[in-house]
Design a protein around this motif. Structure first.
Motif, short mmCIF file in Angstrom:
data_model
loop_
_atom_site.label_atom_id
_atom_site.label_comp_id
_atom_site.label_asym_id
_atom_site.label_seq_id
_atom_site.Cartn_x
_atom_site.Cartn_y
_atom_site.Cartn_z
N PRO A 339 0.51 -7.16 21.73
CA PRO A 339 0.82 -7.37 23.15
C PRO A 339 -0.38 -7.77 24.00
CG PRO A 339 1.93 -5.40 22.35
CD PRO A 339 1.01 -5.85 21.25
N ASP A 340 -1.61 -7.41 23.58
CA ASP A 340 -2.80 -7.76 24.37
C ASP A 340 -3.37 -9.13 24.00
OD1 ASP A 340 -3.90 -7.29 21.89
OD2 ASP A 340 -4.97 -5.46 22.46
N GLY A 341 -2.66 -9.90 23.15
CA GLY A 341 -3.12 -11.25 22.82
C GLY A 341 -3.95 -11.33 21.56
N ARG A 342 -4.36 -10.21 21.00
CA ARG A 342 -5.10 -10.24 19.73
C ARG A 342 -4.13 -10.46 18.57
NH1 ARG A 342 -8.47 -4.90 19.36
NH2 ARG A 342 -6.50 -4.03 20.15
N THR A 343 -4.68 -10.73 17.38
CA THR A 343 -3.86 -11.06 16.20
C THR A 343 -4.11 -10.02 15.11
OG1 THR A 343 -4.00 -13.41 16.71
CG2 THR A 343 -3.33 -12.80 14.48
N ALA A 344 -3.03 -9.40 14.65
CA ALA A 344 -3.13 -8.45 13.53
C ALA A 344 -2.98 -9.21 12.22
CB ALA A 344 -2.06 -7.38 13.65
N VAL A 345 -3.82 -8.85 11.23
CA VAL A 345 -3.82 -9.51 9.92
C VAL A 345 -3.83 -8.42 8.85
CG1 VAL A 345 -4.99 -11.11 8.38
CG2 VAL A 345 -5.15 -11.42 10.87
N VAL A 346 -2.88 -8.50 7.91
CA VAL A 346 -2.79 -7.52 6.82
C VAL A 346 -2.57 -8.26 5.51
CG1 VAL A 346 -1.52 -5.56 5.86
CG2 VAL A 346 -1.82 -5.75 8.35
N LEU A 347 -3.32 -7.89 4.48
CA LEU A 347 -3.06 -8.36 3.12
C LEU A 347 -3.38 -7.23 2.17
CD1 LEU A 347 -3.55 -11.83 1.62
CD2 LEU A 347 -4.30 -9.86 0.29
N GLY A 348 -2.46 -6.95 1.25
CA GLY A 348 -2.69 -5.83 0.33
C GLY A 348 -1.91 -5.98 -0.96
N ASP A 349 -2.08 -4.98 -1.82
CA ASP A 349 -1.46 -5.02 -3.14
C ASP A 349 -1.07 -3.59 -3.52
OD1 ASP A 349 -0.63 -5.53 -5.69
OD2 ASP A 349 -2.59 -6.09 -6.48
N VAL A 350 0.20 -3.39 -3.83
CA VAL A 350 0.69 -2.09 -4.27
C VAL A 350 0.44 -1.96 -5.77
CG1 VAL A 350 2.72 -0.61 -4.50
CG2 VAL A 350 2.44 -2.04 -2.47
N SER A 351 -0.02 -0.80 -6.21
CA SER A 351 -0.27 -0.60 -7.63
C SER A 351 1.04 -0.64 -8.41
CB SER A 351 -0.97 0.74 -7.87
OG SER A 351 -0.13 1.82 -7.48
N GLY A 352 0.96 -1.13 -9.64
CA GLY A 352 2.15 -1.24 -10.46
C GLY A 352 2.87 -2.55 -10.22
N ALA A 353 4.07 -2.64 -10.82
CA ALA A 353 4.85 -3.87 -10.72
C ALA A 353 6.33 -3.52 -10.74
CB ALA A 353 4.52 -4.82 -11.88
N GLY A 354 7.16 -4.51 -10.48
CA GLY A 354 8.60 -4.34 -10.55
C GLY A 354 9.19 -3.81 -9.26
N PHE A 355 10.41 -3.22 -9.39
CA PHE A 355 11.16 -2.77 -8.22
C PHE A 355 10.41 -1.71 -7.42
CE2 PHE A 355 15.50 -4.27 -9.66
CZ PHE A 355 15.68 -5.08 -8.55
N GLY A 356 9.80 -0.75 -8.13
CA GLY A 356 9.11 0.34 -7.43
C GLY A 356 8.02 -0.19 -6.53
N ALA A 357 7.19 -1.09 -7.05
CA ALA A 357 6.12 -1.67 -6.24
C ALA A 357 6.69 -2.51 -5.10
CB ALA A 357 5.21 -2.52 -7.13
N ALA A 358 7.78 -3.23 -5.36
CA ALA A 358 8.38 -4.09 -4.34
C ALA A 358 8.92 -3.26 -3.18
CB ALA A 358 9.48 -4.93 -4.96
N PHE A 359 9.61 -2.16 -3.48
CA PHE A 359 10.16 -1.32 -2.41
C PHE A 359 9.04 -0.66 -1.61
CE2 PHE A 359 14.14 -0.82 -5.16
CZ PHE A 359 14.75 -1.87 -4.52
N LEU A 360 8.00 -0.19 -2.31
CA LEU A 360 6.88 0.43 -1.60
C LEU A 360 6.17 -0.61 -0.75
CD1 LEU A 360 5.33 3.01 -1.10
CD2 LEU A 360 3.88 2.48 -3.06
N MET A 361 6.04 -1.84 -1.25
CA MET A 361 5.42 -2.92 -0.48
C MET A 361 6.14 -3.11 0.86
SD MET A 361 6.71 -6.26 0.02
CE MET A 361 6.07 -7.53 1.12
N ALA A 362 7.48 -3.20 0.80
CA ALA A 362 8.24 -3.41 2.03
C ALA A 362 8.06 -2.23 2.99
CB ALA A 362 9.72 -3.60 1.71
#
Length: 528
Positions: A339-362
């Motif tokens: 709201p104050d005009g700045r820009t939020a930036v996020v990039l990350g990686d959840v440990s593991g793979a598959g459905f579990g990692a995908a749901f935790l990512m979301a």
């Protein structure tokens, strides 16, 4: 009115028992489940008014009356209300019944010489009774195959198998058992026998003969019965794996009957094994289809929570690409304006793979998005998300780079929670690694503290973040892609070029195949 001087007989060859096994075609004949029909066929697969047989100009025809399960002539299904001509030797199938048309002069009675006399092409031919028995068993095998070819469950096949074994062997009882069950009552899949006869228990002695591929012949003594009963048992297999047993108790100890019944039971069990295999394969196909549908739905959900691949947020321009390694991604990426005009930036990686990692990512992406909007502070967002993942992550953790870019001052405040994968690149300069000490990943220590660090983004300079799936992608020779990042970025001048050129170089490095792991790229620069 009779169609000919020698009328046709509609004779039942296979199917559940009926009060009459044949009907003379000397008038119009209605077949169906309704009691009002001329020949009542009491089975759920048969419609109330299923088919009509009538005579036209001296010739007989059959018409399907729009039945649910359909009518077949010589194994050719009729369309609703379709009319088909009938002739001697034609086969008619309605529900579980199979019929044959023959001349009325063709006798089926047994003669004293143990032969049966039939009229064929104007000459008298004597056919041995065993040959008629063999023909009937062949008809039963064909009918069994037709009845079970589209079966949807093993229980249906088992019941049909017991019924056809009972009818084709002149058996006292026929039973089908699943493999490896401790109690006989629990392992019976199906049985066919008269109401006054109990299903035969599976003898323990037969449980050790699963390796046999032929019919096992034995004698069994039952309480209340005189003498030993002949017993036939055959193993049911699917792809060499045992699925159960077919057990048939014969009525009498006739060596010839036993030999004939053994051949029939063996053929029936082979057909049953094929149809059981079809059921299992169709079940696997359906499960795979459901899994792919679920994965595709999850991927669509992930696409919706990601920002557009190209855009401008406040005073920053960015480009983004997320490639899931397993259809759904465990990488998270977000760019949005505060709201104050700045820009939020996020990039990350959840440990593991598959459905579990995908749901935790979301979950993590949504949580960080909400916290950054509310607190507008990367340290508070990181610590609250760390407490959240420590409680619900189930041992998983998240490496993440969380930043807030201020286009007015050209500075970026950030928390590097175990990520460490990024570059700074300015026109005419070599790439530089991101400064800072970093912190532990999110979700490892409930009480972890996260330090805010800062960097300056000069005019024309870009911040490029990427996941480990990019840096660690191997070439066919086994070399990682990371060194190629530093060779590719100096050739670019905008965030769009950074992402597009790195993706092309990554694909070339991997030998033309898609990345093996989640691969995420994000490039950001302040708008001039």
């Amino acid at each position: 009115m009779s169609a000919t001087l020698d009328p046709l007989i509609l004779e039942m060859l296979a199917g559940p028992a009926l009060p009459e096994r044949s009907v003379k075609l000397d008038r119009t004949l209605m077949l169906g489940r309704s009691p009002e029909c001329d020949w009542v066929l009491p089975d759920p697969a048969v419609s109330r008014r299923h088919a009509l047989i009538d005579c036209r100009d001296g010739h007989w025809f059959v018409r399907d009356l729009g039945s649910r399960a359909g009518t077949s002539v010589n194994d050719h299904p009729l369309a609703a209300d379709q009319v088909a001509p009938l002739a001697e030797h034609d086969r008619l199938r309605i529900g579980p019944w199979r019929f044959r048309l023959r001349r009325a002069s063709q006798s089926t009675g047994r003669l004293a010489s143990n032969t049966t006399q039939s009229q064929l092409l104007g000459s008298v031919t004597r056919v041995a009774a065993p040959m008629l028995a063999a023909e009937r068993r062949l008809e039963l095998l064909v009918e069994f195959a037709a009845t079970t070819v589209a079966a949807e469950s093993a229980a249906h096949i088992a019941q049909q198998l017991a019924d056809f074994a009972f009818r084709g062997c002149g058996a006292r009882v026929a039973s089908v058992y699943r493999e490896h069950s401790a109690e006989a009552e629990d392992c019976v899949l199906a049985a066919s026998h008269p109401a006054e006869v109990e299903a035969l228990p599976l003898p323990e002695a037969l449980r050790g003969n699963e390796q046999s591929s032929s019919v096992i012949q034995a004698e069994i003594v039952l309480p209340g019965l005189e003498g030993a009963r002949p017993l036939l048992a055959v193993v049911l297999r699917v792809d060499k794996e045992v699925r159960g047993h077919l057990l048939v108790e014969l009525m009498r100890a006739d060596p010839r009957q036993r030999a004939d019944a053994a051949e029939y039971v063996h053929a029936l069990a082979r057909l049953a094994s094929l149809t059981l295999g079809n059921v299992e394969r169709r079940d696997i196909e359906r499960r795979v289809e459901r899994l792919h549908a679920d994965l595709e739905s999850a991927r669509e959900v992930q696409k919706r929570v990601l920002p557009p691949s190209r855009g401008q947020c406040g005073g920053a321009r960015y480009a983004l690409h997320v490639h899931p390694g397993r259809l759904v991604a465990g990488d998270l990426a977000d760019v949005f304006e505060l709201p104050d005009g700045r820009t939020a930036v996020v990039l990350g990686d959840v440990s593991g793979a598959g459905f579990g990692a995908a749901f935790l990512m979301a979950s993590v992406q949504a949580y960080l998005h909400a916290e950054l909007l509310e607190a507008r502070d990367v340290r508070i967002a990181a610590e609250r998300c760390n407490a959240y993942i420590s409680r619900i992550g189930g041992g998983r953790f998240v490496t993440a780079w969380i930043g807030i870019a201020d286009p007015r001052s050209g500075s970026i405040a950030y928390v590097d929670a175990g990520h460490g994968l990024g570059r700074l690149i300015a026109p005419g300069e070599a790439t530089r690694k991101l400064p800072g000490r970093g912190a532990i990943p999110i979700g490892i220590d409930l009480h972890a503290a996260f330090e805010v660090e800062h960097l300056e983004l000069r005019p024309g300079e870009r911040l490029v973040l990427f996941s480990d799936g990019v840096a660690e992608q191997r070439s066919p020779a086994g070399d990682p892609f990371a060194p190629s990042i530093d060779r590719t970025l100096p050739l670019c001048s905008t965030p769009d070029e950074d992402v597009d050129h790195l993706l092309s170089a990554l694909e070339l490095h991997a030998g033309g195949v898609a990345p093996a792991d989640d691969a995420t790229l994000l490039s950001l620069a302040f708008a001039r």
